[in-house]
Design an enzyme around this catalytic site. Structure first.
Site, PDB file in Angstrom:
ATOM      1  N   SER A 282      56.140  26.413 -29.536  1.00 51.19           N
ATOM      2  CA  SER A 282      57.507  25.981 -29.791  1.00 51.19           C
ATOM      3  C   SER A 282      57.584  25.295 -31.143  1.00 51.19           C
ATOM      4  O   SER A 282      56.581  24.796 -31.664  1.00 51.19           O
ATOM      5  CB  SER A 282      57.977  25.003 -28.714  1.00 51.19           C
ATOM      6  OG  SER A 282      57.324  23.749 -28.845  1.00 51.19           O
ATOM      7  N   ASP A 283      58.771  25.272 -31.715  1.00 51.78           N
ATOM      8  CA  ASP A 283      59.009  24.364 -32.824  1.00 51.78           C
ATOM      9  C   ASP A 283      58.938  22.946 -32.263  1.00 51.78           C
ATOM     10  O   ASP A 283      59.016  22.729 -31.052  1.00 51.78           O
ATOM     11  CB  ASP A 283      60.371  24.644 -33.464  1.00 51.78           C
ATOM     12  CG  ASP A 283      60.438  24.185 -34.908  1.00 51.78           C
ATOM     13  OD1 ASP A 283      59.618  23.325 -35.309  1.00 51.78           O
ATOM     14  OD2 ASP A 283      61.314  24.671 -35.652  1.00 51.78           O
ATOM     15  N   TRP A 284      58.805  21.983 -33.138  1.00 57.96           N
ATOM     16  CA  TRP A 284      58.561  20.608 -32.695  1.00 57.96           C
ATOM     17  C   TRP A 284      59.761  20.076 -31.905  1.00 57.96           C
ATOM     18  O   TRP A 284      60.839  19.877 -32.452  1.00 57.96           O
ATOM     19  CB  TRP A 284      58.267  19.732 -33.903  1.00 57.96           C
ATOM     20  CG  TRP A 284      56.813  19.678 -34.277  1.00 57.96           C
ATOM     21  CD1 TRP A 284      56.108  18.560 -34.592  1.00 57.96           C
ATOM     22  CD2 TRP A 284      55.869  20.760 -34.373  1.00 57.96           C
ATOM     23  NE1 TRP A 284      54.791  18.874 -34.863  1.00 57.96           N
ATOM     24  CE2 TRP A 284      54.614  20.211 -34.735  1.00 57.96           C
ATOM     25  CE3 TRP A 284      55.955  22.131 -34.161  1.00 57.96           C
ATOM     26  CZ2 TRP A 284      53.469  20.985 -34.890  1.00 57.96           C
ATOM     27  CZ3 TRP A 284      54.814  22.904 -34.327  1.00 57.96           C
ATOM     28  CH2 TRP A 284      53.591  22.341 -34.679  1.00 57.96           C
TER      29      TRP A 284
END
Length: 710
Positions: A282-284
């Protein structure tokens, strides 16, 4: 300094930058085919000890069989950067019992980020895209990947390959282009280059992440056809041809589902249709669930363990997530690690190399070369290159202390050593030619009037987290430029911007150069072009609108959305496709760029080749100096296909001596004619007459022929 594209591969970070970590600069025979538009298949050069797809997956499965549930889950989430200035964005701790190395994840697409020192601040991704040179993209990837490796980062959070749907996007400088074909060619080669090092490339952000406004909540409503034809091709090429080890999902929802738990995108498309068996992170902060994430085919939550930590273990205990699913997730992570050599080629602990200088003279030379080859000469009324000017006036805050050499957010990079500003580069190259400098509007016209030639440098500054609200230059710079060009028609306007800008002063300017965010060697590259030591070799990877009213997404619900959803109502008509279908005339078309010499195209021919066709055309340098041209091929499908007319399907960049001729061959495999209709039919070639057009930009296509496909 004489920089041309023929030297690019020689400059790809040659030399060892850390023990056991060296770059690979060689090109493959298939690279030339890929550059010409023929799908080259999976092309990778890597140490022979690195296992292939099957071997990596087998080793991963064998290792997972030895792991406890807790050890498997520990692979599926990581820490963020909150532990201090450590030079990386995230970490997955090592498993000492099983000798699984730690994962260190480092930003970003324009160089080693997260406050790392001793690294090269490269020209931005827009500059790289504007080279229209896949070999340069691979060379950059190899050198950039070497610096990540030397800093102990075995996962590079790059490249960013989202389509530039609207020119306002704040991360425009991090991405490549508005066109899916150009995007795919560049993405595959950057990934390939990065992974010549024991470093995973992470293509991001999957998918339809095309704005910063409301990016963490907006639901993108987009057709499956537009996804497959516009927004997916770069990702597909990166994983299938480039061999990308990792994919990062985006913050936004797509058609009602968060990207990291979007089963249609991740499992059905990325994994089942494209065969990707690597790491999906995932993105952060972009993970929103346990069950849906696991079932979607995603693997890793970054950062933290809110959903893929104890909650995942509880779900396995309760039987809502199967043990086999967790095994598969862990196998994905380890497969990516084995495939990129992370077990066999251990990198240093980042803590031990925080102060190590990993930039090099070769990397700086490559940065200058990319800066030259990616700068686009938009207009030139016989002002460039300089012919022994008596005096020069350099004007604008962006020429000196206000120079913009990189953007903000995860794309920011701290340069090692000197950042060469435009003023410094011009002054150094000018020698005994008098150079004056004026920062602002006061005195600018007088300085320009008193000089033989004026150079006014203008810039914007964009970054992650916010979109531009206007395409006008900020801080009164349009007024400054207007005053300078009125005082001296021999004025060169240099644009250090993240993308397209409006130019109300264009008619009065002698020359205009799109120089983007040029990195720490920006000033040296600029001076070489102004004085004619090198030629700007770039072509526009995006359309420059003539006004704020042009382009798709004209209503609030189309951009930036109504607060809940954003509707991609333009469908396939993104970028230059919109301008051709709508009849709007842009300021500068996609693919445009001038040279210091002249070229003539002729003799377009089409022949059967493999499962498709191959076009050939003759190009001749009709001028008096060596120069580069990008021969571009656009295809128009029959009306029954329902496609926008004139879509880029092949290109080749050529460098010719004065009077030199060459035959350029551009491949059109069967897939170039195919359109994505429905999930049931997939990619289909619609029978009918196809028009093949060849020229120098999407709006300059003098050669044309047709072919009928039954």
């Amino acid at each position: 300094m004489n920089v041309d594209r023929r030297s690019v591969l020689k400059l790809a970070g040659a030399g060892t930058v850390a023990a056991g970590v060296s770059t690979v600069a060689s090109a493959t025979g298939a690279a030339a085919a890929a550059r010409g538009g023929v799908a080259a298949g999976a092309v990778r050069t890597a140490p022979t000890a690195w296992p292939g797809t099957a071997a990596a997956a087998t080793r991963a499965a064998q290792l997972v069989a030895k792991m406890t549930l807790d050890e498997k889950i520990a692979l599926l989430h990581g820490e963020g950067w909150s532990t201090g200035t450590v030079g990386y964005a995230g970490r997955v701790p090592a498993n000492t019992r099983l000798d699984i190395p730690a994962l260190y994840l480092g930003d970003g697409p324009g160089g080693v980020g997260n406050g790392s020192t001793g690294v090269t601040q490269w020209p931005d991704s827009k500059t790289l895209a504007a080279t229209w040179d896949p070999d340069a993209a691979r060379a950059y990837g190899a050198a950039y990947g070497a610096e990540q490796a030397a800093k102990g980062h075995n996962i590079a959070l790059a490249p960013c390959i989202n389509i530039l749907r609207v020119p306002y996007w704040g991360r425009s400088f991090e991405t490549f282009t508005e066109d899916p074909y150009l995007n795919a060619e560049l993405a595959a080669r950057v990934v390939e280059g990065i992974q010549t090092n024991p470093v995973m490339a992470t293509v991001k952000h999957f998918a339809a992440n095309n704005q910063e406004t409301l990016r963490g909540s907006i639901d993108v409503v987009v057709s499956q056809r537009a996804l497959h034809e516009i927004y997916y091709p770069g990702f597909r090429a990166a994983v299938q041809r480039g061999g990308a080890a990792a994919v990062m999902t985006s913050y936004n929802k797509v058609n009602g589902a968060w990207s990291h738990e979007n089963r249609t995108a991740v499992r059905d498309t990325l994994r089942d249709a494209w065969g990707f068996d690597g790491l999906v992170m995932s993105d952060w902060g972009g993970t929103h669930s346990t069950l849906l994430t696991a079932r979607a085919g995603s693997d890793m939550e970054m950062p933290g363990s809110t959903y893929l930590g104890s909650k995942l273990k509880d779900a396995v205990t309760a039987g809502t997530v199967s043990a086999a699913t967790v095994d598969t997730m862990a196998v994905h992570v380890l497969t990516a690690m084995y495939r990129t050599g992370l077990f066999d080629h251990r990198l240093p602990d980042p803590a031990t190399v925080l102060s190590k200088v990993v930039s090099s003279d070769a990397h700086l030379q490559l940065a200058r070369s990319i800066g030259v080859q990616g700068s686009v000469l938009l207009k030139n009324e016989r002002v460039l290159p300089f012919a022994h000017p008596a005096s020069l006036a350099v004007i604008g805050g962006a020429a000196d202390a206000g120079a913009r050499t990189h953007g903000g957010g995860s794309g920011a990079v701290t340069a090692n050593g000197t950042v060469v500003t435009p003023l410094a580069g011009i002054t150094a190259r000018a020698g005994d030619i008098p150079v004056t400098y004026t920062k602002g509007l006061a005195g600018a016209a007088d300085a320009a009037r008193a000089a033989d030639v004026a150079v006014v440098v203008a810039a914007d500054y964009t970054g992650e987290g916010a979109d531009r609200t206007t395409l006008a230059l900020p801080d009164g710079q349009d007024e400054l430029i207007a005053a300078v060009v009125a005082a001296n028609p021999r004025t060169v306007v240099v644009l250090n911007t993240s993308g397209s800008v409006l130019m109300p002063w264009l008619d009065g300017a002698g020359a205009v150069l799109a120089n983007w965010y040029g990195g720490q060697e920006q000033g040296s590259a600029l001076a070489a072009m102004l004085f004619g030591d090198a030629e700007p070799g770039g072509r526009l990877p995006e359309t420059f609108p003539a006004s704020e009213q042009q382009g798709p997404a004209k209503t609030t619900v189309q951009y930036p959305g109504d607060g809940v959803q954003v509707y991609y109502d333009e469908g396939l008509a993104v970028g230059y496709r919109w301008y051709r279908s709508s009849g709007e005339k842009p300021l500068f078309p996609f693919g445009h760029g001038l040279s210091y010499t002249t070229f003539r195209l002729s003799d377009l021919r089409l022949e059967r080749y493999g499962d498709g066709y191959r076009a050939s055309a003759a190009i001749r340098n009709t001028g008096h100096r060596t120069g580069s041209e990008v021969v571009q091929l656009y295809l128009t499908a029959p009306a029954a296909a329902g496609e926008p007319a004139g879509q880029l399907k092949a290109f080749e960049k050529v460098t010719l001596e004065p009077g030199e001729s060459r035959t350029v061959r551009l491949g059109l495999p069967r897939e170039a004619f195919a359109v994505w209709q429905t999930a049931g039919t997939g990619w289909t070639v619609v029978p009918g007459t196809y028009t093949v057009s060849v020229g120098r930009s999407s709006a300059d296509l003098p050669l044309e022929t047709t072919v009928r496909i039954g």
